[in-house]
Design a protein around this motif. Structure first.
Motif, PDB file in Angstrom:
ATOM      1  N   GLY A  76       0.821  -1.198   0.000  1.00 37.35           N
ATOM      2  CA  GLY A  76       0.000   0.000   0.000  1.00 37.35           C
ATOM      3  C   GLY A  76       0.858   1.252   0.000  1.00 37.35           C
ATOM      4  O   GLY A  76       2.069   1.201  -0.248  1.00 37.35           O
ATOM      5  N   GLY A  78       0.794   5.661   1.591  1.00 37.09           N
ATOM      6  CA  GLY A  78       0.114   6.709   2.332  1.00 37.09           C
ATOM      7  C   GLY A  78       0.875   8.010   2.259  1.00 37.09           C
ATOM      8  O   GLY A  78       2.040   8.053   1.845  1.00 37.09           O
ATOM      9  N   MET A  95      -3.110   9.779   5.766  1.00 38.10           N
ATOM     10  CA  MET A  95      -4.034   8.854   5.101  1.00 38.10           C
ATOM     11  C   MET A  95      -3.179   7.733   4.522  1.00 38.10           C
ATOM     12  O   MET A  95      -2.096   7.989   3.988  1.00 38.10           O
ATOM     13  CB  MET A  95      -4.766   9.525   3.944  1.00 38.10           C
ATOM     14  CG  MET A  95      -5.647  10.669   4.333  1.00 38.10           C
ATOM     15  SD  MET A  95      -6.546  11.367   2.913  1.00 38.10           S
ATOM     16  CE  MET A  95      -5.248  11.624   1.726  1.00 38.10           C
ATOM     17  N   ALA A  97      -3.599   3.584   2.600  1.00 34.35           N
ATOM     18  CA  ALA A  97      -4.429   2.453   2.157  1.00 34.35           C
ATOM     19  C   ALA A  97      -3.492   1.280   1.916  1.00 34.35           C
ATOM     20  O   ALA A  97      -2.379   1.455   1.398  1.00 34.35           O
ATOM     21  CB  ALA A  97      -5.195   2.810   0.888  1.00 34.35           C
ATOM     22  N   ASP A 100      -5.228  -5.539   3.607  1.00 33.69           N
ATOM     23  CA  ASP A 100      -5.362  -6.018   4.979  1.00 33.69           C
ATOM     24  C   ASP A 100      -5.058  -7.515   5.075  1.00 33.69           C
ATOM     25  O   ASP A 100      -4.584  -8.135   4.120  1.00 33.69           O
ATOM     26  CB  ASP A 100      -6.739  -5.659   5.554  1.00 33.69           C
ATOM     27  CG  ASP A 100      -7.886  -6.472   4.964  1.00 33.69           C
ATOM     28  OD1 ASP A 100      -7.653  -7.415   4.178  1.00 33.69           O
ATOM     29  OD2 ASP A 100      -9.042  -6.158   5.305  1.00 33.69           O
ATOM     30  N   MET A 105      -8.650  -4.149   0.387  1.00 32.60           N
ATOM     31  CA  MET A 105      -8.153  -2.791   0.587  1.00 32.60           C
ATOM     32  C   MET A 105      -8.700  -2.221   1.891  1.00 32.60           C
ATOM     33  O   MET A 105      -9.895  -2.308   2.166  1.00 32.60           O
ATOM     34  CB  MET A 105      -8.573  -1.903  -0.584  1.00 32.60           C
ATOM     35  CG  MET A 105      -7.988  -0.504  -0.526  1.00 32.60           C
ATOM     36  SD  MET A 105      -6.176  -0.428  -0.443  1.00 32.60           S
ATOM     37  CE  MET A 105      -5.699  -1.306  -1.901  1.00 32.60           C
ATOM     38  N   GLU A 106      -7.803  -1.651   2.710  1.00 28.69           N
ATOM     39  CA  GLU A 106      -8.196  -1.014   3.967  1.00 28.69           C
ATOM     40  C   GLU A 106      -7.616   0.394   4.021  1.00 28.69           C
ATOM     41  O   GLU A 106      -6.411   0.559   4.166  1.00 28.69           O
ATOM     42  CB  GLU A 106      -7.714  -1.810   5.184  1.00 28.69           C
ATOM     43  CG  GLU A 106      -8.129  -1.154   6.485  1.00 28.69           C
ATOM     44  CD  GLU A 106      -7.787  -1.954   7.725  1.00 28.69           C
ATOM     45  OE1 GLU A 106      -7.855  -1.379   8.824  1.00 28.69           O
ATOM     46  OE2 GLU A 106      -7.448  -3.150   7.610  1.00 28.69           O
ATOM     47  N   PRO A 107      -8.460   1.406   3.896  1.00 29.45           N
ATOM     48  CA  PRO A 107      -7.974   2.777   4.094  1.00 29.45           C
ATOM     49  C   PRO A 107      -8.020   3.141   5.575  1.00 29.45           C
ATOM     50  O   PRO A 107      -8.855   2.631   6.330  1.00 29.45           O
ATOM     51  CB  PRO A 107      -8.962   3.622   3.291  1.00 29.45           C
ATOM     52  CG  PRO A 107     -10.223   2.825   3.293  1.00 29.45           C
ATOM     53  CD  PRO A 107      -9.819   1.370   3.376  1.00 29.45           C
ATOM     54  N   THR A 134     -10.842   3.810  10.273  1.00 30.22           N
ATOM     55  CA  THR A 134     -10.505   2.893   9.186  1.00 30.22           C
ATOM     56  C   THR A 134     -11.799   2.302   8.642  1.00 30.22           C
ATOM     57  O   THR A 134     -12.848   2.368   9.285  1.00 30.22           O
ATOM     58  CB  THR A 134      -9.539   1.777   9.655  1.00 30.22           C
ATOM     59  OG1 THR A 134      -9.056   1.072   8.521  1.00 30.22           O
ATOM     60  CG2 THR A 134     -10.203   0.818  10.621  1.00 30.22           C
ATOM     61  N   ARG A 136     -13.139  -1.358   6.762  1.00 27.87           N
ATOM     62  CA  ARG A 136     -12.756  -2.741   6.460  1.00 27.87           C
ATOM     63  C   ARG A 136     -13.901  -3.454   5.747  1.00 27.87           C
ATOM     64  O   ARG A 136     -15.069  -3.296   6.122  1.00 27.87           O
ATOM     65  CB  ARG A 136     -12.392  -3.494   7.729  1.00 27.87           C
ATOM     66  CG  ARG A 136     -11.118  -2.993   8.387  1.00 27.87           C
ATOM     67  CD  ARG A 136     -10.777  -3.803   9.624  1.00 27.87           C
ATOM     68  NE  ARG A 136     -10.755  -5.221   9.383  1.00 27.87           N
ATOM     69  CZ  ARG A 136      -9.684  -5.917   8.977  1.00 27.87           C
ATOM     70  NH1 ARG A 136      -8.538  -5.292   8.773  1.00 27.87           N
ATOM     71  NH2 ARG A 136      -9.760  -7.211   8.788  1.00 27.87           N
ATOM     72  N   TYR A 141     -17.371  -1.998   5.258  1.00 29.10           N
ATOM     73  CA  TYR A 141     -16.784  -0.668   5.067  1.00 29.10           C
ATOM     74  C   TYR A 141     -17.462   0.418   5.899  1.00 29.10           C
ATOM     75  O   TYR A 141     -17.519   1.577   5.493  1.00 29.10           O
ATOM     76  CB  TYR A 141     -16.719  -0.301   3.577  1.00 29.10           C
ATOM     77  CG  TYR A 141     -15.641  -1.094   2.863  1.00 29.10           C
ATOM     78  CD1 TYR A 141     -14.300  -0.852   3.118  1.00 29.10           C
ATOM     79  CD2 TYR A 141     -15.969  -2.094   1.967  1.00 29.10           C
ATOM     80  CE1 TYR A 141     -13.306  -1.583   2.486  1.00 29.10           C
ATOM     81  CE2 TYR A 141     -14.979  -2.834   1.328  1.00 29.10           C
ATOM     82  CZ  TYR A 141     -13.650  -2.573   1.593  1.00 29.10           C
ATOM     83  OH  TYR A 141     -12.660  -3.298   0.971  1.00 29.10           O
TER      84      TYR A 141
END
Length: 184
Positions: A76, A78, A95, A97, A100, A105-107, A134, A136, A141
């Protein structure tokens, strides 16, 4: 619930000291202090790049079968804005992403603070916390709060930084590590 109180106590111990002199908020309220701290960090001219490198699942809380199915390489990227205050402590708004544990994708976005120790001019050690949100996939999400201790080893502009995400059996208890490069 005990883990929450332990995390809250750790954060309280590591809260940045009150602002001094010119940086002091107009009123002495906690809200003013937080607002001023975040505003000063947002106004900073310095940026940093985050590159996730490891998601280590604590083997004490997971079976080997679970571990074998998890992604521990969180590819990822950031970006963040950072500043050092008068005491030399680090503040950041960021920020990031990454992939996970399930390769989804986990922002994450938030604020981080570290009390810094400087054994030399170019070498630093830091300990503090991060607080943010976050999203997930396994929670549809929906925004989830993040509150975690953070530590780093830094040399010049490069830092190896980690956060420990507390949890229970088969969730949380993850050491998330990334590289942080301060762009000058």
């Amino acid at each position: 619930m005990k883990r929450f109180y332990l995390s809250a106590a750790l954060v309280a111990l590591l809260l940045p000291p009150p602002l001094s002199h010119a940086d002091e908020p107009q009123s002495g309220s906690t809200y003013s202090y937080i607002k001023d701290t975040l505003s000063q960090t947002w106004a900073a001219d310095d940026y940093e790049l985050f590159v996730p490198v490891s998601t280590w699942h604590n083997r004490h809380y997971y079976s080997s079968e679970k571990i074998d199915g998890y992604n521990e390489q969180p590819w990822g990227l950031g970006i963040g804005k950072y500043r050092y205050d008068r005491d030399g402590d680090w503040h950041s708004l960021y920020m990031m992403a990454f992939a996970d544990s399930h390769n989804d994708m986990e922002p994450v976005a938030g604020y981080a603070f570290q009390k810094m120790w400087r054994p030399t001019d170019e070498f630093r050690l830091g300990a503090g916390y991060t607080a943010g949100l976050t999203l997930r996939k396994d929670f549809n999400y929906l925004p989830l709060p993040v509150l975690a201790p953070v530590a780093s080893i830094e040399y010049k502009q490069l830092a190896l930084q980690s956060a420990y995400i507390f949890g229970g059996r088969d969730n949380g208890n993850i050491l998330f590590t990334w590289l942080r490069w301060q762009l000058k």
